[in-house]
Every structure is written in C-alpha cells, then in structure tokens.
Motif scaffolding. Structure first.
Motif, PDB file in Angstrom:
ATOM      1  N   THR A 167      -3.940  11.791  -2.661  1.00  0.00           N
ATOM      2  CA  THR A 167      -4.066  10.294  -2.840  1.00  0.00           C
ATOM      3  C   THR A 167      -4.185   9.810  -1.587  1.00  0.00           C
ATOM      4  O   THR A 167      -3.735  10.282  -0.348  1.00  0.00           O
TER       5      THR A 167
ATOM      6  N   GLN B 291       2.818   2.003  -3.371  1.00  0.00           N
ATOM      7  CA  GLN B 291       1.737   2.543  -4.400  1.00  0.00           C
ATOM      8  C   GLN B 291       1.411   4.295  -4.263  1.00  0.00           C
ATOM      9  O   GLN B 291       1.204   4.970  -4.994  1.00  0.00           O
ATOM     10  N   LEU B 292       0.986   4.438  -2.708  1.00  0.00           N
ATOM     11  CA  LEU B 292       0.879   5.951  -2.468  1.00  0.00           C
ATOM     12  C   LEU B 292       1.856   6.648  -2.980  1.00  0.00           C
ATOM     13  O   LEU B 292       1.922   7.750  -3.468  1.00  0.00           O
TER      14      LEU B 292
ATOM     15  N   CYS C 141      -5.665   5.652   0.549  1.00  0.00           N
ATOM     16  CA  CYS C 141      -6.205   4.370   0.455  1.00  0.00           C
ATOM     17  C   CYS C 141      -7.533   4.704   1.184  1.00  0.00           C
ATOM     18  O   CYS C 141      -7.538   5.043   2.354  1.00  0.00           O
TER      19      CYS C 141
ATOM     20  N   LEU D  26       0.873  -1.002   0.090  1.00  0.00           N
ATOM     21  CA  LEU D  26       0.040  -0.088  -0.099  1.00  0.00           C
ATOM     22  C   LEU D  26       0.770   1.316   0.219  1.00  0.00           C
ATOM     23  O   LEU D  26       0.606   2.261  -0.837  1.00  0.00           O
TER      24      LEU D  26
ATOM     25  N   PHE E 226      -7.732   2.570  -3.910  1.00  0.00           N
ATOM     26  CA  PHE E 226      -6.890   3.729  -3.933  1.00  0.00           C
ATOM     27  C   PHE E 226      -7.647   4.930  -4.839  1.00  0.00           C
ATOM     28  O   PHE E 226      -8.566   4.583  -5.533  1.00  0.00           O
TER      29      PHE E 226
ATOM     30  N   LYS F 131      -9.838  -0.886   2.945  1.00  0.00           N
ATOM     31  CA  LYS F 131      -8.664  -1.843   3.005  1.00  0.00           C
ATOM     32  C   LYS F 131      -9.471  -3.093   3.768  1.00  0.00           C
ATOM     33  O   LYS F 131      -9.880  -2.968   4.897  1.00  0.00           O
TER      34      LYS F 131
END
Length: 224
Positions: free
Chosen positions: A208, A196-197, A210, A193, A220, A213
């Motif tokens: 940006t 990717q952020l 999440c 996670l 995202f 989850k």
C-alpha cells in the motif's frame, strides 16, 4: 452514502465531465498517474469502478484495456445515464445503480478503481469498504483510488481549501457552477492519508502507498 450526496450529483450529471478538469487543479497528473498504476497481466481484466459517475475514469481505462470487462456502480442513476451514453456502442460495460458501501457483490475482480467518491463515506464505512475491496479482488489484484484527503493539521487543511478556492475562481467556470461545487464539498468527509493507508493494511493488502499527492488530491495504490 447519504441521500444528499445523490441529490447533489444528480443535479450536475450533464455538466460533470466538462467541469471536472476546471475543478481539479492537478487534473492531468491526478488521472494520468492513476491510469499508469492500473497494470494488469490479464488481457481481459474484470474491473469494478466504484462511484463511477459519468464513466470518465472507466473511459480512460477502456482506452488502455480495450478488451476489459467493466462494471460501473454509482448511487446516482442520472450520472450512470451519462455513462450509458458514453459507452452506448460497448457491450463489455455493465451498470449497477446502488450504494457500494452496503452492496452485496457476487463477482470477483482483477482490479477495483475509484475516483473522487469514497471520501463521501463515513470513516467507518471507508474502513469496511477497504475490507470488502480486498475480499473482492483476485490474488495480485489492484485497488487504485484517486480521491481527496484531509490535511494532517487544521492549518494545512485550511491551506488546501484556500488554494482550491483560488484555483476555481480563476478556472473560467460560471459563478453558478462555482457555487454548486462549493455546496457539494460541504458533504465531503475526508480522511487523512495516514489513516487510509493503515485501513488498507488492516484490510490485508500487502503493498500500500500513496503514489501521488497535490494538496488534498491523492492517488492510493494497494495490491492484494
């Protein structure tokens, strides 16, 4: 995206939608939150669905935005055949067979969406894709990605897998379908996670996060 991914998904094209809910323990929230996040002030938003498969997510989007102009892209022609059947009466859906990791896009979009696809790319390809997505979006445009993520530690990643295996064994799926789903996950290349952020921020996105989850299923959100 490698050829084995295409072959594995070609095999299950006809049964994919039926099995999807049984293979994702958090199906309703996972897709529901992704759909909720797809907000547009444009009456006829131009939306690109990466790894669209049978058009399951795009079908939900069309219910929310009946006038949307959708482009569905997938490496599997057989998966897109199912999408063509789904949207047989719709003139606002276009289809592109190809690998979005190295495709040259010529249009811009108000929103780019994806579900359970980008995790098949190498980490370098994911990072490059996020940069491409940023460039393809109009100012203020959204990128919503509902996908799998890797645990921060091997022990948590192992826990995710144990919970998923327990869930699909109780799902009512046939042994054949369960074995096929386990086989498909062998080609997964999940990224964490956090990574990717960071990649989304490095691509240029101003917002940006999440937004959901459950174990290794995450949604995202990124805004240009």
């Amino acid at each position: 995206m490698n050829a084995s991914v295409k072959q594995l998904f070609d095999k299950v094209a006809q049964d994919y939608d039926m099995q999807r809910k049984q293979l994702i323990p958090c199906f309703d929230d996972f897709y529901g939150i992704a759909l909720d996040l797809m907000e547009s002030s444009v009456e006829t938003p131009r939306i690109l669905d990466l790894g669209a498969g049978t058009g399951l997510l795009s079908g939900m989007v069309l219910q929310k935005y009946p006038n949307a102009q959708l482009t569905l892209m997938d490496i599997s022609e057989k998966m897109l055949e199912e999408a063509r059947n789904r949207f047989a009466n719709s003139e606002q859906v276009q289809y592109v067979v190809g690998d979005y990791a190295n495709h040259t896009f010529t249009s811009s979009y108000d929103m780019i969406i994806s579900s359970l696809s980008i995790h098949h790319l190498s980490h370098a390809e994911k990072k490059n894709l996020y940069g491409s997505v940023y460039e393809l979006l109009e100012p203020g445009g959204l990128f919503i990605n509902a996908d799998q993520v890797q645990g921060r530690m091997p022990v948590t990643d192992a826990y995710y897998r144990t919970r998923w295996l327990d869930a699909i064994q109780r799902s009512g799926l046939s042994d054949e379908a369960i074995s096929a789903s386990i086989e498909r996950r062998k080609v997964d290349i999940n990224a964490t996670l956090e990574d990717q952020l960071v990649w989304l921020e490095e691509a240029g996105f101003g917002i940006t996060d999440c937004m959901y989850k459950y174990l290794d299923f995450a949604v995202f959100y990124a805004q240009k």
